[in-house]
Design a protein around this motif. Structure first.
Motif, PDB file in Angstrom:
ATOM      1  N   GLU A  88       9.763 -16.671  -7.452  1.00 46.03           N
ATOM      2  CA  GLU A  88      10.853 -16.693  -8.430  1.00 46.03           C
ATOM      3  C   GLU A  88      10.554 -17.712  -9.531  1.00 46.03           C
ATOM      4  O   GLU A  88      10.108 -18.837  -9.261  1.00 46.03           O
ATOM      5  CB  GLU A  88      12.169 -17.046  -7.738  1.00 46.03           C
ATOM      6  CG  GLU A  88      12.593 -16.019  -6.715  1.00 46.03           C
ATOM      7  CD  GLU A  88      13.817 -16.433  -5.915  1.00 46.03           C
ATOM      8  OE1 GLU A  88      14.418 -15.574  -5.263  1.00 46.03           O
ATOM      9  OE2 GLU A  88      14.150 -17.636  -5.940  1.00 46.03           O
ATOM     10  N   GLY A  89      10.787 -17.315 -10.776  1.00 48.48           N
ATOM     11  CA  GLY A  89      10.548 -18.196 -11.907  1.00 48.48           C
ATOM     12  C   GLY A  89       9.140 -18.166 -12.455  1.00 48.48           C
ATOM     13  O   GLY A  89       8.860 -18.795 -13.476  1.00 48.48           O
ATOM     14  N   ALA A  90       8.241 -17.426 -11.799  1.00 49.15           N
ATOM     15  CA  ALA A  90       6.847 -17.382 -12.256  1.00 49.15           C
ATOM     16  C   ALA A  90       6.723 -16.508 -13.502  1.00 49.15           C
ATOM     17  O   ALA A  90       7.470 -15.543 -13.691  1.00 49.15           O
ATOM     18  CB  ALA A  90       5.951 -16.849 -11.146  1.00 49.15           C
ATOM     19  N   PRO A 184       6.300  -4.265 -15.574  1.00 49.67           N
ATOM     20  CA  PRO A 184       6.283  -3.360 -16.727  1.00 49.67           C
ATOM     21  C   PRO A 184       6.090  -4.082 -18.053  1.00 49.67           C
ATOM     22  O   PRO A 184       5.583  -3.507 -19.003  1.00 49.67           O
ATOM     23  CB  PRO A 184       7.656  -2.687 -16.661  1.00 49.67           C
ATOM     24  CG  PRO A 184       8.521  -3.646 -15.913  1.00 49.67           C
ATOM     25  CD  PRO A 184       7.622  -4.357 -14.956  1.00 49.67           C
ATOM     26  N   VAL A 185       6.499  -5.353 -18.118  1.00 48.41           N
ATOM     27  CA  VAL A 185       6.327  -6.164 -19.325  1.00 48.41           C
ATOM     28  C   VAL A 185       5.946  -7.577 -18.897  1.00 48.41           C
ATOM     29  O   VAL A 185       6.083  -7.945 -17.724  1.00 48.41           O
ATOM     30  CB  VAL A 185       7.614  -6.205 -20.185  1.00 48.41           C
ATOM     31  CG1 VAL A 185       7.973  -4.831 -20.719  1.00 48.41           C
ATOM     32  CG2 VAL A 185       8.777  -6.790 -19.376  1.00 48.41           C
ATOM     33  N   SER A 186       5.494  -8.360 -19.848  1.00 50.34           N
ATOM     34  CA  SER A 186       5.235  -9.771 -19.572  1.00 50.34           C
ATOM     35  C   SER A 186       6.556 -10.537 -19.621  1.00 50.34           C
ATOM     36  O   SER A 186       7.423 -10.238 -20.443  1.00 50.34           O
ATOM     37  CB  SER A 186       4.264 -10.347 -20.596  1.00 50.34           C
ATOM     38  OG  SER A 186       3.017  -9.692 -20.537  1.00 50.34           O
ATOM     39  N   GLY A 187       6.705 -11.507 -18.735  1.00 49.10           N
ATOM     40  CA  GLY A 187       7.940 -12.277 -18.726  1.00 49.10           C
ATOM     41  C   GLY A 187       8.059 -13.132 -17.477  1.00 49.10           C
ATOM     42  O   GLY A 187       7.089 -13.323 -16.738  1.00 49.10           O
ATOM     43  N   TYR A 188       9.281 -13.624 -17.258  1.00 50.19           N
ATOM     44  CA  TYR A 188       9.552 -14.513 -16.133  1.00 50.19           C
ATOM     45  C   TYR A 188      10.307 -13.766 -15.035  1.00 50.19           C
ATOM     46  O   TYR A 188      11.217 -12.978 -15.296  1.00 50.19           O
ATOM     47  CB  TYR A 188      10.373 -15.719 -16.590  1.00 50.19           C
ATOM     48  CG  TYR A 188       9.588 -16.680 -17.443  1.00 50.19           C
ATOM     49  CD1 TYR A 188       8.861 -17.725 -16.875  1.00 50.19           C
ATOM     50  CD2 TYR A 188       9.558 -16.535 -18.827  1.00 50.19           C
ATOM     51  CE1 TYR A 188       8.127 -18.590 -17.657  1.00 50.19           C
ATOM     52  CE2 TYR A 188       8.831 -17.403 -19.622  1.00 50.19           C
ATOM     53  CZ  TYR A 188       8.119 -18.433 -19.035  1.00 50.19           C
ATOM     54  OH  TYR A 188       7.395 -19.290 -19.815  1.00 50.19           O
ATOM     55  N   ILE A 189       9.901 -14.042 -13.797  1.00 52.53           N
ATOM     56  CA  ILE A 189      10.511 -13.419 -12.641  1.00 52.53           C
ATOM     57  C   ILE A 189      11.856 -14.080 -12.357  1.00 52.53           C
ATOM     58  O   ILE A 189      11.975 -15.309 -12.348  1.00 52.53           O
ATOM     59  CB  ILE A 189       9.600 -13.555 -11.399  1.00 52.53           C
ATOM     60  CG1 ILE A 189       8.284 -12.802 -11.638  1.00 52.53           C
ATOM     61  CG2 ILE A 189      10.293 -13.044 -10.151  1.00 52.53           C
ATOM     62  CD1 ILE A 189       8.452 -11.304 -11.715  1.00 52.53           C
ATOM     63  N   GLY A 190      12.857 -13.249 -12.105  1.00 52.97           N
ATOM     64  CA  GLY A 190      14.163 -13.763 -11.720  1.00 52.97           C
ATOM     65  C   GLY A 190      14.278 -13.921 -10.217  1.00 52.97           C
ATOM     66  O   GLY A 190      13.283 -14.085  -9.498  1.00 52.97           O
ATOM     67  N   ARG A 191      15.491 -13.846  -9.719  1.00 53.41           N
ATOM     68  CA  ARG A 191      15.730 -13.997  -8.285  1.00 53.41           C
ATOM     69  C   ARG A 191      15.158 -12.799  -7.539  1.00 53.41           C
ATOM     70  O   ARG A 191      15.238 -11.664  -7.999  1.00 53.41           O
ATOM     71  CB  ARG A 191      17.225 -14.118  -8.021  1.00 53.41           C
ATOM     72  CG  ARG A 191      17.576 -14.299  -6.555  1.00 53.41           C
ATOM     73  CD  ARG A 191      19.061 -14.569  -6.391  1.00 53.41           C
ATOM     74  NE  ARG A 191      19.417 -14.631  -4.983  1.00 53.41           N
ATOM     75  CZ  ARG A 191      19.851 -13.597  -4.275  1.00 53.41           C
ATOM     76  NH1 ARG A 191      19.982 -12.419  -4.857  1.00 53.41           N
ATOM     77  NH2 ARG A 191      20.153 -13.729  -2.998  1.00 53.41           N
TER      78      ARG A 191
END
Length: 393
Positions: A88-90, A184-191
């Motif tokens: 989470e948060g990565a 599917p996209v670049s970004g930050y992982i949520g919970r």
């Protein structure tokens, strides 16, 4: 006085007469002391002459922040969660593996579909051989035309069976691919609400996780109808889009009241007012190269407005009564009087006054807590420049 008391004692006047004389002496003594004491002095308080000058006022609106892209990552197949590759948060890049679902069932389905495809292909080849064998016999009138039509029909059926088997194999192959869930996209992982071993399906209420692309942040805020009309009137242009292009960059004030380092731009306005709140929504976009802002953050959008001639006074010179703002003005004979004012905008230390004060009037800067209308003070003149230097706008 002492001599008078001695004489009264020696004369031995009747009791009631003696009492009257003593009361008169006491009253005379008190009045003499009061008359001889110094009169109360008027309090010395700082006083500033109000001036008018160009200024920049600010309007603030509560805002909620969202990433430019917020994607719910959901499983496309049913199975047990075998691996979780991220935390989470990565931060992840598009195409990076996130989750692995047990693929054994789907691998067997793919093997079965592939075998069916091979069998269908063999039947197709057999049907083609039969057509090729009958062709010269029909030409020589050895076999009937009906046999040739039957062979050709079998050939077409075999082609259809091959196409169907190929589609089944392709579907099974896709399901096997779905067992590896990628970003599917670049970004930050949520919970991540699921753990290894949990059974997941494509009908689950909760997604596997929420992936946020926060390289750009959307700040959503709302304006009341009067604020919206004033906003439109401040900028040139025939259409709202033209006016938005003329609008200056906006600031984002974070939850701890510190300004965000990057300026934003208002890009869109909602198509209609909310009938319940009577407000219309705006969207401003802010760059977020360092990923400081995240989806779910809150803050305030600060809009700057240029005022050609504004009366600026320190907030400490004001006081409030029943949601109205007042100041003490200094008039003739240095008498003070409370006066209501209208605030058009504010900064951290100052109010911009739209009504209630005129340039040249004098106001009490501090110490207003003990004042009342009609009180006399001893003014201590303070220049507006020195006030601005001590507390910048």
């Amino acid at each position: 006085m002492e001599l008078l008391f001695k004489k009264m004692i020696k004369i031995k006047l009747p009791g009631y007469i003696s009492g009257i004389l003593m009361l008169a002496v006491v009253l005379y003594s008190c009045s003499s002391n009061q008359a001889g004491g110094p009169p109360p002095q008027a309090p010395q308080l700082p006083v500033m002459s109000v001036t008018s000058a160009p200024a920049t006022t600010y309007l603030e609106f509560p805002a909620s922040l969202e990433g430019k892209v917020n994607v719910e990552v959901r499983p496309q197949v049913t199975g047990y969660l075998e691996k979780i590759f991220v935390d989470e948060g990565a931060f992840v890049k598009a195409g990076q593996p996130l989750f692995k679902i047990d693929a054994r069932l789907y691998a067997e389905q793919l093997n079965s579909a592939s075998s069916n495809q091979l069998a269908a292909q063999a039947n197709l080849e057999r049907a083609q051989v039969e057509v090729d064998r009958l062709a010269p016999l029909v030409a020589a009138n050895v076999v009937s035309e009906v046999q040739m039509k039957t062979a050709k029909a079998n050939l077409e059926a075999a082609k259809a069976a091959v196409a169907q088997a190929k589609a089944s194999a392709g579907s099974a192959r896709i399901n096997v691919g779905y067992t590896l869930v990628t970003a599917p996209v670049s970004g930050y992982i949520g919970r991540i609400p699921y753990k290894i071993g949990a059974l997941v399906t494509n009908n689950d209420a909760q997604p596997l996780t929420l992936l946020s692309d926060v390289r750009e942040i959307y700040a959503y805020f709302s304006m009341s109808e009067p604020d919206f009309i004033a906003f439109k009137n401040n900028f040139a242009g025939n259409t709202l889009q033209e006016k938005l292009k003329q609008a200056p960059p906006v600031e984002l004030i974070l939850a701890d009241n510190t300004p965000y380092s990057q300026k934003g731009k208002i890009e869109t306005v909602e198509g209609q007012f909310n009938k319940t709140t009577g407000a219309i929504s705006f969207r401003a976009t802010f760059p977020n190269p360092d990923g400081i802002l995240r989806t779910g953050n809150t803050g305030k959008i600060r809009l700057a407005q240029q005022v050609p001639a504004a009366i600026t006074i320190p907030q400490e010179a004001t006081f409030e009564i029943q949601d109205k703002v007042f100041v003490y003005t200094v008039g003739d004979s240095n008498k003070v009087a409370s006066k209501p004012i209208s605030v058009a905008g504010k900064t951290a230390n100052y109010y911009f006054i739209s009504d209630g004060l005129k340039a040249g009037e004098k106001i009490v800067l501090s110490g207003t807590g003990a004042l009342k209308d009609g009180a006399v003070i001893t003014p201590q003149p303070v220049s507006a420049d020195s006030v601005l230097k001590s507390k910048p706008l």
